[in-house]
Design a protein around this motif. Structure first.
Motif, PDB file in Angstrom:
ATOM      1  N   ALA A  93       0.828  -1.206   0.000  1.00  0.00           N
ATOM      2  CA  ALA A  93       0.000   0.000   0.000  1.00  0.00           C
ATOM      3  C   ALA A  93       0.865   1.259   0.000  1.00  0.00           C
ATOM      4  O   ALA A  93       0.606   2.216  -0.744  1.00  0.00           O
ATOM      5  CB  ALA A  93      -0.939  -0.010   1.201  1.00  0.00           C
ATOM      6  N   GLU A  94       1.917   1.257   0.842  1.00  0.00           N
ATOM      7  CA  GLU A  94       2.789   2.427   0.913  1.00  0.00           C
ATOM      8  C   GLU A  94       3.583   2.604  -0.392  1.00  0.00           C
ATOM      9  O   GLU A  94       3.825   3.742  -0.835  1.00  0.00           O
ATOM     10  CB  GLU A  94       3.750   2.282   2.094  1.00  0.00           C
ATOM     11  N   ARG A  95       3.961   1.506  -1.003  1.00  0.00           N
ATOM     12  CA  ARG A  95       4.682   1.598  -2.270  1.00  0.00           C
ATOM     13  C   ARG A  95       3.784   2.185  -3.363  1.00  0.00           C
ATOM     14  O   ARG A  95       4.218   3.004  -4.177  1.00  0.00           O
ATOM     15  CB  ARG A  95       5.172   0.203  -2.680  1.00  0.00           C
ATOM     16  N   PHE A  96       2.532   1.775  -3.365  1.00  0.00           N
ATOM     17  CA  PHE A  96       1.586   2.334  -4.323  1.00  0.00           C
ATOM     18  C   PHE A  96       1.449   3.841  -4.118  1.00  0.00           C
ATOM     19  O   PHE A  96       1.466   4.621  -5.079  1.00  0.00           O
ATOM     20  CB  PHE A  96       0.220   1.660  -4.188  1.00  0.00           C
ATOM     21  N   LYS A  97       1.279   4.248  -2.868  1.00  0.00           N
ATOM     22  CA  LYS A  97       1.124   5.677  -2.551  1.00  0.00           C
ATOM     23  C   LYS A  97       2.341   6.476  -3.033  1.00  0.00           C
ATOM     24  O   LYS A  97       2.206   7.596  -3.547  1.00  0.00           O
ATOM     25  CB  LYS A  97       0.932   5.859  -1.042  1.00  0.00           C
ATOM     26  N   LYS A  98       3.524   5.883  -2.901  1.00  0.00           N
ATOM     27  CA  LYS A  98       4.761   6.582  -3.284  1.00  0.00           C
ATOM     28  C   LYS A  98       4.934   6.640  -4.799  1.00  0.00           C
ATOM     29  O   LYS A  98       5.376   7.673  -5.341  1.00  0.00           O
ATOM     30  CB  LYS A  98       5.956   5.879  -2.636  1.00  0.00           C
ATOM     31  N   LEU A  99       4.560   5.567  -5.507  1.00  0.00           N
ATOM     32  CA  LEU A  99       4.833   5.474  -6.940  1.00  0.00           C
ATOM     33  C   LEU A  99       3.729   6.050  -7.831  1.00  0.00           C
ATOM     34  O   LEU A  99       3.973   6.329  -9.007  1.00  0.00           O
ATOM     35  CB  LEU A  99       5.077   4.013  -7.337  1.00  0.00           C
ATOM     36  N   PHE A 100       2.528   6.193  -7.287  1.00  0.00           N
ATOM     37  CA  PHE A 100       1.429   6.686  -8.127  1.00  0.00           C
ATOM     38  C   PHE A 100       1.580   8.195  -8.307  1.00  0.00           C
ATOM     39  O   PHE A 100       1.410   8.970  -7.360  1.00  0.00           O
ATOM     40  CB  PHE A 100       0.078   6.346  -7.486  1.00  0.00           C
ATOM     41  N   THR A 101       1.911   8.601  -9.522  1.00  0.00           N
ATOM     42  CA  THR A 101       2.318   9.988  -9.768  1.00  0.00           C
ATOM     43  C   THR A 101       1.208  10.888 -10.300  1.00  0.00           C
ATOM     44  O   THR A 101       1.424  12.089 -10.454  1.00  0.00           O
ATOM     45  CB  THR A 101       3.481  10.008 -10.778  1.00  0.00           C
ATOM     46  N   LEU A 102       0.028  10.335 -10.605  1.00  0.00           N
ATOM     47  CA  LEU A 102      -1.059  11.186 -11.100  1.00  0.00           C
ATOM     48  C   LEU A 102      -1.522  12.142  -9.995  1.00  0.00           C
ATOM     49  O   LEU A 102      -1.344  11.856  -8.803  1.00  0.00           O
ATOM     50  CB  LEU A 102      -2.235  10.317 -11.569  1.00  0.00           C
ATOM     51  N   PRO A 103      -2.125  13.272 -10.364  1.00  0.00           N
ATOM     52  CA  PRO A 103      -2.573  14.253  -9.355  1.00  0.00           C
ATOM     53  C   PRO A 103      -3.816  13.783  -8.603  1.00  0.00           C
ATOM     54  O   PRO A 103      -4.945  14.174  -8.920  1.00  0.00           O
ATOM     55  CB  PRO A 103      -2.861  15.501 -10.195  1.00  0.00           C
ATOM     56  N   VAL A 104      -3.609  12.918  -7.642  1.00  0.00           N
ATOM     57  CA  VAL A 104      -4.708  12.355  -6.854  1.00  0.00           C
ATOM     58  C   VAL A 104      -4.368  12.430  -5.366  1.00  0.00           C
ATOM     59  O   VAL A 104      -3.242  12.757  -4.991  1.00  0.00           O
ATOM     60  CB  VAL A 104      -4.976  10.880  -7.237  1.00  0.00           C
ATOM     61  N   VAL A 105      -5.356  12.127  -4.546  1.00  0.00           N
ATOM     62  CA  VAL A 105      -5.161  12.025  -3.097  1.00  0.00           C
ATOM     63  C   VAL A 105      -5.293  10.565  -2.717  1.00  0.00           C
ATOM     64  O   VAL A 105      -6.286   9.915  -3.067  1.00  0.00           O
ATOM     65  CB  VAL A 105      -6.196  12.885  -2.338  1.00  0.00           C
ATOM     66  N   VAL A 106      -4.286  10.026  -2.016  1.00  0.00           N
ATOM     67  CA  VAL A 106      -4.261   8.599  -1.680  1.00  0.00           C
ATOM     68  C   VAL A 106      -4.289   8.415  -0.164  1.00  0.00           C
ATOM     69  O   VAL A 106      -3.465   8.999   0.552  1.00  0.00           O
ATOM     70  CB  VAL A 106      -3.015   7.907  -2.263  1.00  0.00           C
ATOM     71  N   ALA A 107      -5.229   7.613   0.299  1.00  0.00           N
ATOM     72  CA  ALA A 107      -5.299   7.277   1.719  1.00  0.00           C
ATOM     73  C   ALA A 107      -5.106   5.774   1.879  1.00  0.00           C
ATOM     74  O   ALA A 107      -5.714   4.986   1.153  1.00  0.00           O
ATOM     75  CB  ALA A 107      -6.646   7.693   2.307  1.00  0.00           C
ATOM     76  N   VAL A 108      -4.240   5.381   2.818  1.00  0.00           N
ATOM     77  CA  VAL A 108      -4.025   3.974   3.153  1.00  0.00           C
ATOM     78  C   VAL A 108      -4.779   3.702   4.451  1.00  0.00           C
ATOM     79  O   VAL A 108      -4.537   4.362   5.471  1.00  0.00           O
ATOM     80  CB  VAL A 108      -2.529   3.663   3.315  1.00  0.00           C
ATOM     81  N   ASN A 109      -5.707   2.744   4.420  1.00  0.00           N
ATOM     82  CA  ASN A 109      -6.603   2.511   5.560  1.00  0.00           C
ATOM     83  C   ASN A 109      -6.514   1.070   6.051  1.00  0.00           C
ATOM     84  O   ASN A 109      -6.187   0.151   5.287  1.00  0.00           O
ATOM     85  CB  ASN A 109      -8.052   2.806   5.164  1.00  0.00           C
ATOM     86  N   LEU A 110      -6.839   0.895   7.328  1.00  0.00           N
ATOM     87  CA  LEU A 110      -6.912  -0.447   7.927  1.00  0.00           C
ATOM     88  C   LEU A 110      -8.027  -0.459   8.964  1.00  0.00           C
ATOM     89  O   LEU A 110      -8.017   0.339   9.909  1.00  0.00           O
ATOM     90  CB  LEU A 110      -5.586  -0.817   8.600  1.00  0.00           C
ATOM     91  N   GLN A 111      -8.991  -1.338   8.768  1.00  0.00           N
ATOM     92  CA  GLN A 111     -10.071  -1.500   9.737  1.00  0.00           C
ATOM     93  C   GLN A 111      -9.584  -2.399  10.876  1.00  0.00           C
ATOM     94  O   GLN A 111      -9.214  -3.549  10.649  1.00  0.00           O
ATOM     95  CB  GLN A 111     -11.303  -2.116   9.075  1.00  0.00           C
ATOM     96  N   VAL A 112      -9.569  -1.859  12.093  1.00  0.00           N
ATOM     97  CA  VAL A 112      -9.045  -2.596  13.251  1.00  0.00           C
ATOM     98  C   VAL A 112     -10.139  -3.428  13.907  1.00  0.00           C
ATOM     99  O   VAL A 112     -10.010  -4.631  14.106  1.00  0.00           O
ATOM    100  CB  VAL A 112      -8.412  -1.630  14.280  1.00  0.00           C
ATOM    101  N   THR A 113     -11.246  -2.787  14.251  1.00  0.00           N
ATOM    102  CA  THR A 113     -12.346  -3.488  14.920  1.00  0.00           C
ATOM    103  C   THR A 113     -13.604  -2.638  14.830  1.00  0.00           C
ATOM    104  O   THR A 113     -13.535  -1.426  14.590  1.00  0.00           O
ATOM    105  CB  THR A 113     -12.026  -3.778  16.399  1.00  0.00           C
ATOM    106  N   GLY A 114     -14.726  -3.284  15.032  1.00  0.00           N
ATOM    107  CA  GLY A 114     -15.988  -2.546  15.078  1.00  0.00           C
ATOM    108  C   GLY A 114     -16.694  -2.704  16.404  1.00  0.00           C
ATOM    109  O   GLY A 114     -17.832  -2.262  16.578  1.00  0.00           O
ATOM    110  N   THR A 115     -15.990  -3.332  17.381  1.00  0.00           N
ATOM    111  CA  THR A 115     -16.631  -3.615  18.679  1.00  0.00           C
ATOM    112  C   THR A 115     -15.783  -3.129  19.848  1.00  0.00           C
ATOM    113  O   THR A 115     -15.757  -3.743  20.912  1.00  0.00           O
ATOM    114  CB  THR A 115     -16.877  -5.126  18.824  1.00  0.00           C
ATOM    115  N   ALA A 116     -15.090  -2.034  19.672  1.00  0.00           N
ATOM    116  CA  ALA A 116     -14.229  -1.525  20.741  1.00  0.00           C
ATOM    117  C   ALA A 116     -15.046  -0.753  21.774  1.00  0.00           C
ATOM    118  O   ALA A 116     -16.152  -0.273  21.501  1.00  0.00           O
ATOM    119  CB  ALA A 116     -13.144  -0.619  20.155  1.00  0.00           C
ATOM    120  N   VAL A 117     -14.457  -0.622  22.968  1.00  0.00           N
ATOM    121  CA  VAL A 117     -15.030   0.191  24.041  1.00  0.00           C
ATOM    122  C   VAL A 117     -14.066   1.345  24.305  1.00  0.00           C
ATOM    123  O   VAL A 117     -12.870   1.129  24.517  1.00  0.00           O
ATOM    124  CB  VAL A 117     -15.237  -0.624  25.335  1.00  0.00           C
TER     125      VAL A 117
END
Length: 413
Positions: A93-117
């Motif tokens: 994911a980080e390599r893609f963000k670094k190498l993609f040269t078109l004028p775009v905005v790139v976010a790298v995301n990871l879903q950790v949990t949906g049941t946290a307190v």
């Protein structure tokens, strides 16, 4: 000599006849009102749901797409399971963000949990908090805004610091009216410093409302319980016109990153942000067609009932028709009077049905989505439909009345 009457006089005569038979008019109008209520009510409810879904997905960015390792749709030929490909690693994911040269905005995301307190001192939330990791571009690609506080700094992202941006629901639950910025909270077993609060979007913020928080993606990678988590890459382009070309470039680059040659199928999915909305729109279009069909069937029944009552009216008023003809009324005048009477009755019922349909439809829509709508297209269409039903239902009775022999009609008991 035949007597010519204007439309104004015809309407006046029709209204006098309606006023003289109030019970019959009320029952006939009620039949039409029920049919229009069914039509307008169903279509108003669907329109409210449609507007809600449009608003809900508007903030997700129509100019974005996501690279992920699984499809979003159901594969009914595979036991109803989604296709799942090898996980997208953090370095990919980080390599893609670094190498993609078109004028775009790139976010790298990871879903950790949906049941946290989430906990702060003695206050804590229910175990329904969604925790995800992302980078500095999360705000741009998700459509979220910071109500107060700030975004992650470069240093915090680089080192995976224990900082968090919380949703408005968490802020209200843990801090009431006090300022949460720079306060330390527990999310699960990990302590984080609050650096920002997202602006509230209510139920339209995805499907989890404001019960979510975001931490630096590197920190998310460190605390997630999964041994081989899969990251997602969200890319937002500047304009819809560039979306297809950007998807093509992104697909080509990520195939190289995944070491795929020309003969290999892609082992990842690209999901456009508007695809879910398009799918829902298609389903709502089907519901609209179904609702329209139900309403039309109801109105056909109402039209048959109106025609029957108008035929009864012709029979009851045979002597009256004979008297008018003997005074010089032409068949055309008699026909117009009965047609106008049928149309006026339909419009009375139609207006009542529109009011009831709006009330019922919006009651359903508000309970489902919280959105009140006034579907002007369907309201105007309902009035036009009422006029058409009046013409169709009143034509045969009016024609029958216009052909009565005046002498025989005057003898009728």
């Amino acid at each position: 000599m035949p007597v010519k009457t204007s439309y104004k006089e015809n309407i006046s005569i029709a209204l006098q006849s309606i006023a003289g038979n109030r019970l019959r008019t009320a029952l006939t109008s009620l039949i039409i009102a029920i049919g229009i209520m069914a039509l307008v009510g169903i279509l108003t409810a669907i329109e409210g749901v449609k507007q809600y879904t449009t608003d809900a997905f508007a903030g997700l960015g129509a100019n974005s797409f996501t690279i992920q390792n699984r499809g979003s749709g159901l594969n009914f030929g595979n036991g109803g399971h989604r296709k799942v490909y090898p996980a997208i690693r953090y370095d990919q994911a980080e390599r893609f963000k670094k190498l993609f040269t078109l004028p775009v905005v790139v976010a790298v995301n990871l879903q950790v949990t949906g049941t946290a307190v989430a906990k702060y001192n003695s206050q804590k939330t229910n175990p329904n908090i969604s925790v995800s990791g992302s980078n500095e571009n999360y705000l741009a690609t998700s459509g979220q805004k910071i109500a107060f506080g700030r975004n992650f700094s470069s240093s915090e992202l680089e080192h995976g610091s224990n900082v968090v941006i919380i949703g408005n629901e968490i802020k209200k639950r843990l801090f009431k009216e006090s300022d949460p910025i720079n306060k330390l909270i527990f999310i699960g077993d990990n302590k984080f410093k609050v650096v920002g609060v997202f602006a509230s979007k209510g139920s339209s913020a995805g499907f989890g409302g404001d019960k979510f928080c975001v931490i630096p993606v590197l920190r998310a990678k460190q605390i997630i319980a999964t041994t081989n988590p899969s990251f997602t890459i969200t890319i937002m382009v500047n304009s819809p016109a560039a979306l297809d070309a950007t998807i093509g470039e992104a697909t080509s680059l990520f195939r190289n990153i995944r070491d795929l040659n020309v003969a290999n199928d892609a082992n990842f999915e690209i999901e456009r942000s508007d695809s879910i909305q398009q799918e829902l729109s298609g389903q709502l279009a089907g519901m609209t067609a179904g609702g329209f069909a139900i309403g039309i069937i109801t109105l056909i029944g109402a039209a048959i009932g109106l025609m029957n009552i108008m035929l009864v009216s012709v029979t009851e008023r045979t002597r009256e028709i004979g008297l008018r003809k003997s005074l010089g009324a032409t068949p055309a005048v008699i026909r117009k009077q009965f047609l106008i009477e049928a149309i006026v009755i339909c419009l009375i019922g139609g207006i009542g049905g529109i009011i009831l349909g709006m009330a019922v439809g919006n009651l359903i829509a508000v309970n489902i989505s919280g959105t009140f709508v006034a579907p002007w297209f369907w309201l105007i269409s309902a009035l036009i439909l009422c006029t058409f039903i009046g013409l169709i239902s009143g034509f045969y009775p009016a024609k029958k009345a216009s052909k009565l022999d005046p002498v025989e009609a005057l003898r009728y008991e």
